[in-house]
Design a protein around this motif. Structure first.
Motif, PDB file in Angstrom:
ATOM      1  N   MET A   1       0.878  -1.211   0.126  1.00 46.28           N
ATOM      2  CA  MET A   1      -0.014  -0.063  -0.038  1.00 46.28           C
ATOM      3  C   MET A   1       0.761   1.495  -0.074  1.00 46.28           C
ATOM      4  N   ALA A   2       2.105   1.423   0.759  1.00 48.62           N
ATOM      5  CA  ALA A   2       2.678   2.368   0.858  1.00 48.62           C
ATOM      6  C   ALA A   2       3.364   2.726  -0.323  1.00 48.62           C
ATOM      7  N   ALA A   3       4.229   1.563  -0.763  1.00 45.27           N
ATOM      8  CA  ALA A   3       4.935   1.638  -2.186  1.00 45.27           C
ATOM      9  C   ALA A   3       3.772   2.315  -3.119  1.00 45.27           C
ATOM     10  N   LYS A   4       2.662   1.995  -3.238  1.00 46.10           N
ATOM     11  CA  LYS A   4       1.494   2.555  -4.115  1.00 46.10           C
ATOM     12  C   LYS A   4       1.477   4.213  -4.024  1.00 46.10           C
ATOM     13  N   VAL A   5       1.452   4.655  -3.025  1.00 49.00           N
ATOM     14  CA  VAL A   5       1.348   6.052  -2.481  1.00 49.00           C
ATOM     15  C   VAL A   5       2.738   6.829  -2.828  1.00 49.00           C
ATOM     16  N   PHE A   6       3.917   6.191  -2.556  1.00 45.94           N
ATOM     17  CA  PHE A   6       5.218   6.767  -2.902  1.00 45.94           C
ATOM     18  C   PHE A   6       5.426   6.720  -4.371  1.00 45.94           C
ATOM     19  N   ALA A   7       4.898   5.739  -5.131  1.00 48.82           N
ATOM     20  CA  ALA A   7       5.018   5.578  -6.442  1.00 48.82           C
ATOM     21  C   ALA A   7       4.083   6.944  -7.267  1.00 48.82           C
ATOM     22  N   LYS A   8       3.099   7.099  -6.847  1.00 52.45           N
ATOM     23  CA  LYS A   8       2.011   8.035  -7.201  1.00 52.45           C
ATOM     24  C   LYS A   8       2.347   9.623  -6.955  1.00 52.45           C
ATOM     25  N   HIS A   9       2.987   9.557  -5.704  1.00 57.77           N
ATOM     26  CA  HIS A   9       3.183  10.912  -5.328  1.00 57.77           C
ATOM     27  C   HIS A   9       4.705  11.488  -5.109  1.00 57.77           C
ATOM     28  N   GLY A  10       5.359  10.273  -5.289  1.00 53.12           N
ATOM     29  CA  GLY A  10       6.885  10.650  -4.973  1.00 53.12           C
ATOM     30  C   GLY A  10       7.217  10.840  -3.318  1.00 53.12           C
ATOM     31  N   LEU A  11       8.300  10.633  -2.872  1.00 50.11           N
ATOM     32  CA  LEU A  11       8.543  10.566  -1.507  1.00 50.11           C
ATOM     33  C   LEU A  11       8.187  12.161  -1.035  1.00 50.11           C
ATOM     34  N   GLU A  12       8.529  13.247  -1.736  1.00 56.56           N
ATOM     35  CA  GLU A  12       8.129  14.461  -1.125  1.00 56.56           C
ATOM     36  C   GLU A  12       6.914  14.859  -1.259  1.00 56.56           C
TER      37      GLU A  12
END
Length: 232
Positions: A1-12
């Motif tokens: 789940m977290a990976a999907k969020v980081f992929a979509k929005h980037g770390l920043e």
């Protein structure tokens, strides 16, 4: 789940709140396990890296021939990319030197170092496979093992990133994106093996020339020993 969020929005652009919504848990639940968004992100990368390292070590334990080992390691990496696509893509939005500078908590710094150590180790394992292929006469080029390892690794990563939008890739190139990365790897190997064959062929030609030269010189010497001058 977290990976999907980081992929979509980037770390920043990602937040713990976004991760919590995606995972359908309370924000506080995530903070029970991770001290910050950066800590969560670094743990994700490290966990995936450890899985890849374990695959590599499992392949090495099989003691394959150099070419078989190289193909097995490359296949393992391509499988890793496919399985970790979201976190892999997110890594390309991160400037790790800047990330390191802003880390304040000791646990964040330890996890950052864990990620860097694992990354160096994994590349070292990949380079070792390329080096064994060089030493076994499987591949060869003028760059040497380390640069070859870097070029092939970068090529696989670059080709994989192009697969993010299969329709776009197909529309621009007219090629089918399915198995394109695998084919790119096979092309690298084929080119290196062709170089080996050409080098071996040149070596055989030179050896034959040296043998003929020694035989001719030896014949002339024998004639001179019995007082006969070789004919022109």
């Amino acid at each position: 789940m977290a990976a999907k969020v980081f992929a979509k929005h980037g770390l920043e652009g990602a937040t713990i709140e976004m991760v919590a919504r995606e995972a359908e848990v309370a924000v506080g639940t995530i903070y029970l396990y991770y001290s910050s968004r950066d800590d969560l992100y670094l743990n994700l990368i490290a966990d995936r890296a450890e899985q890849l390292r374990a695959r590599y070590l499992g392949i090495f334990a099989r003691r394959l021939e150099p070419l078989d080992e190289l193909k097995a390691i490359a296949t393992a990496y391509l499988d890793y990319l496919r399985e970790s696509r979201e976190i892999f893509l997110s890594q390309h939005s991160v400037v790790f030197s800047q990330l390191h500078q802003r880390l304040k908590r000791n646990i964040e710094k330890r996890n950052f170092q864990r990620v860097m150590d694992l990354s160096h180790e994994i590349f070292g394992l990949w380079e070792g496979t390329i080096r064994r292929a060089f030493e076994g006469g499987v591949i060869a080029n003028s760059m040497g093992p380390r640069k070859t390892a870097a070029v092939v690794w970068a090529s696989m990563n670059g080709a994989f990133m192009l697969m993010g939008d299969g329709n776009f890739f197909r529309d621009v190139t007219g090629l089918n994106p399915e198995h394109f990365v695998d084919e790119a790897l096979e092309s690298h190997l084929a080119a290196s093996q062709l170089s080996v064959r050409r080098k071996a062929s040149r070596s055989r030609v030179m050896n034959r020339a040296r043998i003929k030269s020694r035989a001719r010189t030896s014949g002339e010497t024998n004639l001179e020993e019995v007082g006969v001058r070789p004919s022109a």
